[in-house]
Design a protein around this motif. Structure first.
Motif, short mmCIF file in Angstrom:
data_model
loop_
_atom_site.label_atom_id
_atom_site.label_comp_id
_atom_site.label_asym_id
_atom_site.label_seq_id
_atom_site.Cartn_x
_atom_site.Cartn_y
_atom_site.Cartn_z
N MET A 45 12.72 -17.72 -15.40
CA MET A 45 13.23 -16.43 -14.93
C MET A 45 12.28 -15.87 -13.89
O MET A 45 11.07 -16.07 -13.96
CB MET A 45 13.36 -15.44 -16.09
N LEU A 46 12.84 -15.14 -12.92
CA LEU A 46 12.05 -14.39 -11.96
C LEU A 46 12.29 -12.90 -12.20
O LEU A 46 13.42 -12.49 -12.45
CB LEU A 46 12.46 -14.71 -10.52
N LEU A 47 11.22 -12.12 -12.12
CA LEU A 47 11.32 -10.66 -12.20
C LEU A 47 10.66 -10.07 -10.96
O LEU A 47 9.47 -10.30 -10.72
CB LEU A 47 10.61 -10.14 -13.46
N LEU A 48 11.44 -9.35 -10.16
CA LEU A 48 10.91 -8.59 -9.02
C LEU A 48 10.96 -7.13 -9.42
O LEU A 48 11.95 -6.68 -10.02
CB LEU A 48 11.75 -8.81 -7.77
N CYS A 49 9.91 -6.36 -9.09
CA CYS A 49 9.93 -4.96 -9.50
C CYS A 49 9.05 -4.09 -8.62
O CYS A 49 8.10 -4.56 -7.98
CB CYS A 49 9.49 -4.81 -10.96
N ASP A 64 2.79 -3.36 -2.81
CA ASP A 64 2.45 -3.57 -4.22
C ASP A 64 3.67 -3.74 -5.14
O ASP A 64 3.52 -3.68 -6.36
CB ASP A 64 1.55 -2.45 -4.74
N SER A 65 4.86 -3.94 -4.56
CA SER A 65 5.97 -4.38 -5.40
C SER A 65 5.72 -5.85 -5.72
O SER A 65 5.18 -6.60 -4.90
CB SER A 65 7.30 -4.20 -4.68
N ARG A 66 6.11 -6.28 -6.91
CA ARG A 66 5.65 -7.57 -7.43
C ARG A 66 6.78 -8.53 -7.74
O ARG A 66 7.93 -8.13 -7.95
CB ARG A 66 4.83 -7.36 -8.71
N CYS A 67 6.40 -9.82 -7.84
CA CYS A 67 7.29 -10.84 -8.38
C CYS A 67 6.53 -11.62 -9.45
O CYS A 67 5.37 -12.02 -9.22
CB CYS A 67 7.76 -11.79 -7.29
N TYR A 68 7.18 -11.79 -10.59
CA TYR A 68 6.64 -12.59 -11.69
C TYR A 68 7.57 -13.77 -11.94
O TYR A 68 8.79 -13.66 -11.74
CB TYR A 68 6.57 -11.78 -12.98
N VAL A 69 7.01 -14.89 -12.41
CA VAL A 69 7.83 -16.00 -12.90
C VAL A 69 7.52 -16.17 -14.38
O VAL A 69 6.35 -16.14 -14.80
CB VAL A 69 7.58 -17.31 -12.10
#
Length: 249
Positions: A188-192, A120-125
């Motif tokens: 931008m990419l955000l991984l969290c 359930d760690s995620r990546c957003y664009v």
């Protein structure tokens, strides 16, 4: 292209079981990774740090990936190999029995990003159209939402929200989800880890990432926001900015 990784223990936990980083291969391409470990004693941080170290070592030896197909194959191959390594380690070290980790990893080339994940760690664009979650949580509550048994609102506060259906290192083999998206300048990419996504909704992510400040300041602002809202979990994130060489805002 610029990138930053940050991790924080949060406000409650005694140690940080998250791991991650942004690594560069021999042709200058980025690999961003975030892993959120789990397991008794301190096996969670063993699992996450082993997974990240394995991917880092393989990536820094990689000469370059020319296409999304190559990137998808690289991620599937290397994450599967990392899974085997973690599973073998857990089997041969009783103190690590049952350990595992989420993993989200993004190969970032100039024109595309290929994202692989387990857990359930995620990546957003974030682009001109807004923000989009690229990954689909491998969690019990997400399956209940998808099957219509639970609303998204109820899922946010479900007592079994942290139950994963898939993790790296807990089985001899694991299914890996992979997706590629086109990148344009300014994206931008955000991984969290879920320590961020559970506390910071997408509207706040957009506000901070598109606001003023350096990439490092934006990463720090996201962590501070999650901590300010309780910070019950470790908080980790990687941000990749595909903008031209501007800084500040």
């Amino acid at each position: 292209m610029r990138a930053v990784f940050r991790t924080d223990i949060g406000q409650i936990r005694e140690h940080n079981e998250d791991s991650g980083g942004v690594f560069v291969n021999q042709s200058g391409q980025y690999l961003a990774v975030v892993a959120d470990g789990m397991g008794g004693h301190r096996a969670g941080d063993v699992a996450s740090s082993m997974a990240v170290a394995y991917l880092q070592e393989r990536w820094e030896k990689e000469s370059g990936l020319a296409s999304p197909a190559e990137a998808e194959q690289w991620l599937k191959t290397q994450i599967a190999a990392a899974n085997e390594q973690l599973f073998r380690h857990a089997c041969s070290h009783p103190e690590c029995q049952g350990m595992g980790t989420t993993v989200v990893a993004a190969v970032c080339a100039n024109s595309f990003a290929t994202v692989a994940h387990i857990g359930d760690s995620r990546c957003y664009v974030l682009n001109k159209s807004g923000i989009q979650q690229l990954t689909d949580d491998h969690s019990l509550v997400n399956e209940l939402v998808k099957s219509g048994q639970l609303s998204k609102e109820a899922a946010e506060h479900h007592p079994r929200k942290n139950v994963l259906l898939r993790a790296l290192g807990t089985e001899p083999a694991v299914k890996i989800d992979v997706k590629t998206v086109a990148l344009d300048e300014g994206d931008m990419l955000l991984l969290c880890s879920d320590g961020l996504s559970n506390k910071v909704p997408e509207a706040d992510m957009i506000h901070i990432l598109t606001g003023a400040g350096t990439l490092e300041e934006k990463a720090e602002a996201l962590i501070q926001l999650a901590n300010g809202r309780g910070g019950e979990d470790n908080i980790s994130l990687a941000v990749i900015d595909v903008s031209a060489e501007r800084e500040g805002g």
